[in-house]
Design a protein around this motif. Sequence first.
Motif, PDB file in Angstrom:
ATOM      1  N   LEU A 205      15.441 -44.387  28.120  1.00 59.25           N
ATOM      2  CA  LEU A 205      15.183 -45.703  28.696  1.00 59.25           C
ATOM      3  C   LEU A 205      15.487 -46.812  27.697  1.00 59.25           C
ATOM      4  N   ASP A 206      15.187 -46.571  26.411  1.00 58.95           N
ATOM      5  CA  ASP A 206      15.512 -47.566  25.385  1.00 58.95           C
ATOM      6  C   ASP A 206      17.019 -47.797  25.310  1.00 58.95           C
ATOM      7  N   ASP A 207      17.802 -46.704  25.350  1.00 56.46           N
ATOM      8  CA  ASP A 207      19.265 -46.830  25.311  1.00 56.46           C
ATOM      9  C   ASP A 207      19.773 -47.654  26.489  1.00 56.46           C
ATOM     10  N   TYR A 208      19.270 -47.345  27.655  1.00 51.08           N
ATOM     11  CA  TYR A 208      19.710 -47.993  28.889  1.00 51.08           C
ATOM     12  C   TYR A 208      19.386 -49.491  28.850  1.00 51.08           C
ATOM     13  N   ARG A 209      18.158 -49.800  28.475  1.00 45.47           N
ATOM     14  CA  ARG A 209      17.744 -51.203  28.416  1.00 45.47           C
ATOM     15  C   ARG A 209      18.551 -51.963  27.371  1.00 45.47           C
ATOM     16  N   SER A 210      18.764 -51.366  26.213  1.00 46.52           N
ATOM     17  CA  SER A 210      19.511 -52.037  25.148  1.00 46.52           C
ATOM     18  C   SER A 210      20.952 -52.316  25.567  1.00 46.52           C
ATOM     19  N   ALA A 211      21.580 -51.341  26.245  1.00 49.41           N
ATOM     20  CA  ALA A 211      22.955 -51.546  26.696  1.00 49.41           C
ATOM     21  C   ALA A 211      23.030 -52.666  27.724  1.00 49.41           C
ATOM     22  N   LEU A 212      22.102 -52.683  28.660  1.00 49.59           N
ATOM     23  CA  LEU A 212      22.087 -53.747  29.659  1.00 49.59           C
ATOM     24  C   LEU A 212      21.910 -55.110  29.001  1.00 49.59           C
ATOM     25  N   LEU A 213      21.030 -55.193  28.016  1.00 50.61           N
ATOM     26  CA  LEU A 213      20.799 -56.462  27.344  1.00 50.61           C
ATOM     27  C   LEU A 213      22.028 -56.928  26.576  1.00 50.61           C
ATOM     28  N   ASP A 214      22.828 -55.990  26.089  1.00 55.62           N
ATOM     29  CA  ASP A 214      24.058 -56.362  25.390  1.00 55.62           C
ATOM     30  C   ASP A 214      25.017 -57.121  26.303  1.00 55.62           C
ATOM     31  N   PHE A 215      24.940 -56.845  27.607  1.00 54.17           N
ATOM     32  CA  PHE A 215      25.825 -57.479  28.575  1.00 54.17           C
ATOM     33  C   PHE A 215      25.147 -58.605  29.360  1.00 54.17           C
ATOM     34  N   ALA A 216      23.860 -58.819  29.107  1.00 50.62           N
ATOM     35  CA  ALA A 216      23.062 -59.624  30.029  1.00 50.62           C
ATOM     36  C   ALA A 216      23.276 -61.115  29.856  1.00 50.62           C
ATOM     37  N   ALA A 217      23.206 -61.815  30.991  1.00 53.23           N
ATOM     38  CA  ALA A 217      23.091 -63.266  31.013  1.00 53.23           C
ATOM     39  C   ALA A 217      21.656 -63.597  31.383  1.00 53.23           C
ATOM     40  N   PRO A 218      21.101 -64.682  30.866  1.00 52.65           N
ATOM     41  CA  PRO A 218      19.722 -65.055  31.232  1.00 52.65           C
ATOM     42  C   PRO A 218      19.602 -65.285  32.729  1.00 52.65           C
ATOM     43  N   GLN A 219      18.405 -65.104  33.264  1.00 62.26           N
ATOM     44  CA  GLN A 219      18.183 -65.293  34.685  1.00 62.26           C
ATOM     45  C   GLN A 219      18.579 -66.717  35.087  1.00 62.26           C
ATOM     46  N   GLY A 220      19.436 -66.798  36.115  1.00 59.47           N
ATOM     47  CA  GLY A 220      19.922 -68.090  36.565  1.00 59.47           C
ATOM     48  C   GLY A 220      21.175 -68.542  35.842  1.00 59.47           C
ATOM     49  N   GLY A 221      21.573 -67.811  34.769  1.00 65.32           N
ATOM     50  CA  GLY A 221      22.768 -68.176  34.030  1.00 65.32           C
ATOM     51  C   GLY A 221      23.991 -67.504  34.610  1.00 65.32           C
ATOM     52  N   THR A 222      25.135 -67.750  33.993  1.00 63.62           N
ATOM     53  CA  THR A 222      26.390 -67.186  34.487  1.00 63.62           C
ATOM     54  C   THR A 222      26.926 -66.127  33.553  1.00 63.62           C
ATOM     55  N   THR A 223      27.030 -66.437  32.295  1.00 70.39           N
ATOM     56  CA  THR A 223      27.555 -65.446  31.366  1.00 70.39           C
ATOM     57  C   THR A 223      26.957 -65.670  29.989  1.00 70.39           C
ATOM     58  N   ARG A 224      26.775 -64.582  29.261  1.00 67.77           N
ATOM     59  CA  ARG A 224      26.235 -64.681  27.917  1.00 67.77           C
ATOM     60  C   ARG A 224      27.311 -65.047  26.905  1.00 67.77           C
ATOM     61  N   GLY A 225      28.569 -64.936  27.306  1.00 66.67           N
ATOM     62  CA  GLY A 225      29.679 -65.128  26.387  1.00 66.67           C
ATOM     63  C   GLY A 225      30.614 -63.948  26.500  1.00 66.67           C
ATOM     64  N   SER A 226      31.333 -63.666  25.431  1.00 73.06           N
ATOM     65  CA  SER A 226      32.276 -62.548  25.484  1.00 73.06           C
ATOM     66  C   SER A 226      31.519 -61.238  25.546  1.00 73.06           C
ATOM     67  N   PRO A 227      32.020 -60.262  26.325  1.00 71.84           N
ATOM     68  CA  PRO A 227      31.340 -58.966  26.419  1.00 71.84           C
ATOM     69  C   PRO A 227      31.430 -58.223  25.095  1.00 71.84           C
TER      70      PRO A 227
END
Length: 380
Positions: A274-296
């Motif tokens: 679960l830690d791996d999964y959450r960390s990977a998702l956060l690496d790609f995540a944009a904040p709630q209501g946002g569009t993109t965090r930047g470059s993947p």
Amino acid sequence: MSQRHGGGALMLTQKRPNLLNGCLPIVLAGGRGKRLYELTEESCKPALPFGAGGQRLVDFTLASLRAAGFTRAIIATQYRPAPLIRHLRDRWADAFPDGLLIRDATRLSRGGYRGTAHALLANLDLLEREGANDVLVMPADQICDIDLRPFIQRHRLSDAPATLVAATLSSSDAEHHSVLEVARDGHVSALTHRPSAPAEIGENSGRSLVATGIYLFKTAWLRKELPELSRGRFDISIEADLLEAALREKALQAYRLPRSDTGREAYWRDIDTLDDYRSALLDFAAPQGGTTRGSPPLNCLHLEAQPGVIGVGRRSALTAKGAVSRDCHLTDTLLAPDVSLPAGTIVEGIGRTNMRWFRRSGDTNLITQAMVDRSRERLH
């Protein structure tokens, strides 16, 4: 596109392949992922969602194969494969015009695939019939920034029976992997599975070199080694058995993931917990209501669309689509697909309330809709 069944395979095409320089990939997609708990109760791990855009974990692997020029691949399935097969048919069949061959373990072998190396053995006759001189083994449950073409070229130039892809990790994380020691010429001189004190790269670097689970094997060498390894054995694995055989023969080479154009280490993450999964998702995540965090985080991200991962709260993310009220307060939380959290939900730390209603493993709180429903029933 046409479909037909035969020999345990669902062929998403009948067209005869033109193999990429005599190399054929086999994607290992049969894992359950027990340490992902409720998330894999109904589906295999490679079919887990990755963001609101409809992507699945397996998509990263197939995107790399397509970008390298492969038009045909074997998909080895076992645990609850139906959602995965539907996804492959709907999203990937047209991208591999020479066919995705679904080789389900229950159709091929009594008792299913008994280890990762046994999955290769069970498909060895097919690989030879297909004319594969080299077998590219790809896991379907990890995210890796890799261009496969130079890896294949390195394997061919070395003329080694076996070549693996290596990546660096912090030594504290490396203890959960197979740790390598590699000579200047790329020859693997030592391999230790899940060591308590991983060997470091250089003195006091705090970094270790690990096997990623991506391999290239000469088919003729597999024909020699696999039947012998399986003799009198119930299960055989690639890391614990096949790589050890190559190591004894001094026939194992390592290809180290190159650094990206930005100079940072190439991205690689194995989704095991679960830690791996959450960390990977956060690496790609944009904040709630946002569009993109930047470059993947992947320089070689070949997906047609970004995953659309939504971050919520502190170090928390949705695995797919869901509904989270703005007055919810979440910390270190992973939300299963289609979760609808009631207003005012607070999840922090390892408090008794969290342990009663939700699951915690490692540093991650997991919330599924079934958990939310049970908590509502008991509170009312």
